[in-house]
Design a protein around this motif. Structure first.
Motif, PDB file in Angstrom:
ATOM      1  N   LEU A 197       9.676  14.255  70.391  1.00  0.00           N
ATOM      2  CA  LEU A 197       9.378  12.816  70.391  1.00  0.00           C
ATOM      3  C   LEU A 197       7.968  12.529  70.896  1.00  0.00           C
ATOM      4  O   LEU A 197       7.251  11.705  70.335  1.00  0.00           O
ATOM      5  CB  LEU A 197      10.398  12.059  71.235  1.00  0.00           C
ATOM      6  N   SER A 232      10.551  13.188  65.063  1.00  0.00           N
ATOM      7  CA  SER A 232      11.798  12.448  65.247  1.00  0.00           C
ATOM      8  C   SER A 232      12.949  13.360  64.848  1.00  0.00           C
ATOM      9  O   SER A 232      12.760  14.371  64.182  1.00  0.00           O
ATOM     10  CB  SER A 232      11.804  11.166  64.422  1.00  0.00           C
ATOM     11  N   PRO A 279      13.530   6.274  64.979  1.00  0.00           N
ATOM     12  CA  PRO A 279      12.723   7.487  65.173  1.00  0.00           C
ATOM     13  C   PRO A 279      12.217   7.662  66.599  1.00  0.00           C
ATOM     14  O   PRO A 279      11.666   8.708  66.928  1.00  0.00           O
ATOM     15  CB  PRO A 279      11.554   7.292  64.198  1.00  0.00           C
ATOM     16  N   ASN A 280      12.404   6.660  67.456  1.00  0.00           N
ATOM     17  CA  ASN A 280      11.945   6.737  68.843  1.00  0.00           C
ATOM     18  C   ASN A 280      13.059   7.108  69.823  1.00  0.00           C
ATOM     19  O   ASN A 280      12.850   7.096  71.035  1.00  0.00           O
ATOM     20  CB  ASN A 280      11.341   5.399  69.266  1.00  0.00           C
TER      21      ASN A 280
END
Length: 89
Positions: A54, A59, A66-67
């Motif tokens: 990350l 991801s 995606p975070n």
């Protein structure tokens, strides 16, 4: 050069039959850069590859955000579920 994103690790659930040996409870949150020493070493060992992915722009496959990614504590008696979040630096 852009600032490195901030990473937080939060305990979001517990699936195992026993409480955490380190005393972590659902809702506990840790800043990876300043508080990682407070996180259980077994959980930190599992978290580190995800944090790296990350932090450096990757991801997890199959995630909606995606975070964010989830991982579990490796202790089968505890099975804490943690969320790792990437925040803009």
């Amino acid at each position: 050069m852009p600032e490195r994103p901030r990473i937080t690790i939060t305990l979001v659930d517990r699936k195992g039959p026993r409480g955490c040996h380190r005393g972590h409870r659902v809702g506990d949150s840790f800043d990876f850069d300043t508080e990682r020493g407070k996180l259980c070493p077994m959980a930190m060992h599992v978290a580190f590859p995800y944090v790296d992915i990350l932090r450096y722009g990757g991801s997890m496959p199959g995630t909606d955000d995606p975070n964010v990614c989830l991982f579990c504590c490796p202790d089968a008696d505890v099975i804490n579920v943690f969320r790792i979040e990437r925040h803009a630096g």
